[in-house]
Design an enzyme around this catalytic site. Structure first.
Site, PDB file in Angstrom:
ATOM      1  N   LYS A 213     103.061  13.552 -35.741  1.00  0.00           N
ATOM      2  CA  LYS A 213     102.751  12.467 -34.813  1.00  0.00           C
ATOM      3  C   LYS A 213     102.355  11.249 -35.647  1.00  0.00           C
ATOM      4  CE  LYS A 213     100.054  11.414 -30.660  1.00  0.00           C
ATOM      5  NZ  LYS A 213      98.997  11.880 -29.760  1.00  0.00           N
ATOM      6  N   LYS A 267     107.028  12.951 -32.939  1.00  0.00           N
ATOM      7  CA  LYS A 267     106.636  11.916 -31.988  1.00  0.00           C
ATOM      8  C   LYS A 267     106.228  10.658 -32.750  1.00  0.00           C
ATOM      9  CE  LYS A 267     103.361  11.079 -28.195  1.00  0.00           C
ATOM     10  NZ  LYS A 267     102.272  11.630 -27.393  1.00  0.00           N
TER      11      LYS A 267
END
Length: 343
Positions: A213, A267
């Site tokens: 992330k 992500k």
């Protein structure tokens, strides 16, 4: 006046001589032949639908920065889950917008078995048991400062956060979550959650690791959706990955797999297709991407203004994830795409 004629220059080779008769356009000449050799396909089985839930009844609040996306009360969230199941979408991921009065420095409300996320899981599972439920054990929707962890003297404390995220994961599993997807990026969280799930009789509950992330500019509309946009103090660079780094992302993924993650997630999505490809090639485990709010909103906004064909851009962006190696995609486009594929 000299007049140019397209006659073949003396000694020039023909196209067949140049290509060795390998004409790659042969299989592009017709729709049927293009379909016959298409390397990647998008199906409804690739889709995970993130939805936002709030307290109340008959609440369907539009999110200004995400056209076509709404905050839903539990009764309407159940109806949308039923619609998703009929469309063949395998799973949904739930995210809460928690009342401000329930948020504090430590995000303690995440430990309430009756919080909105756990009630949503139970309600959806009761009505639509065949659909998968993915929950996030990160603290940001529950904290008064908008961070994913516990804030002490201006620092996100890792180990105390891991304890709380782990406890929340067990509560979410008890409510019926099928997959825990902790997005907080704290060191050791995957191993701690796996141990706790197993110790509490939830060995069948899987973990989808937000292994990579990144500290990204593409999360803005999501923060509006969960109500953290105006709360966030500082940034999240001390725990999210620097978007300049790819080797670090590989190390994070390797660590999470060693700790017991069942699948990996990247992500944001489109700006990080290279990361998806690296992880898939290196680890060969189920790999997912989250097409985040900023990606969704850009396509929607450009389409609404007539700058691009929004529908074609949507489909092209999702197919790019498959080409990069994704087994599935979390996308706000899920019901729209599923309806198109079914139709």
């Amino acid at each position: 006046m000299n007049k140019f004629t397209p006659a073949k220059a003396a000694g020039a080779r023909s196209v067949d001589e140049i290509t060795g008769s390998r004409r790659l356009r042969r299989m592009r000449k017709a729709d049927w032949s293009r379909r016959l050799v298409q390397e990647n396909r998008l199906t409804v089985d690739d889709l995970i639908w993130p939805i936002f839930v709030v307290d109340g009844r008959q609440v369907r609040e539009p999110i200004a920065a995400m056209p076509g996306v709404f905050r839903l009360s539990l009764d309407l969230a159940v109806k949308e889950a039923e619609r998703a199941a009929k469309l063949g979408i395998p799973a949904i991921a739930t995210f809460p917008n928690v009342e401000l009065g329930l948020r504090d420095q430590t995000g303690s409300h995440i430990l309430d078995p009756e919080n909105i996320i756990n009630r949503a899981t139970r309600a959806i599972k009761d009505a639509v048991p065949e659909i998968g439920i993915i929950t996030d054990a990160a603290l940001d929707p529950f904290t008064s400062h908008g961070h994913d962890g516990i804030l002490r003297d201006g620092i996100i404390v890792n180990d105390e956060t891991v304890e709380q995220v782990t406890a929340a994961a067990v509560i979410q599993a008890a409510a019926g979550a099928d997959i825990i997807a902790p997005s907080d990026m704290m060191d050791g969280r995957i191993g701690a959650i796996r141990d706790a799930l197993d110790a509490n009789g939830f060995s069948d509950v899987a973990i989808m690791s937000y292994a990579t992330k990144f500290a990204s500019a593409f999360y803005g509309p999501y923060r509006e959706a969960v109500g953290t946009a105006g709360l966030l103090k500082g940034d999240k660079k001390t725990y999210y990955i620097d978007h300049a780094n790819s080797n670090e992302a590989v190390r994070e993924a390797e660590q999470d797999l060693a700790e017991g993650a069942d699948m990996l997630m990247v992500k944001p999505g489109l700006p990080y297709l290279d990361i998806i490809r690296r992880l898939k090639d290196e680890f060969r485990v189920p790999t997912f991407a989250y097409q985040v709010s900023g990606e969704y909103s850009m396509i929607k906004a450009a389409g609404a203004n007539g700058w691009i064909d929004g529908e074609k851009a949507m489909l092209e962006s999702l197919l790019a994830f498959k080409r990069a190696g994704c087994d599935g995609i979390l996308t706000y486009f899920a019901p729209e795409v599923a309806a198109m594929l079914k139709g």
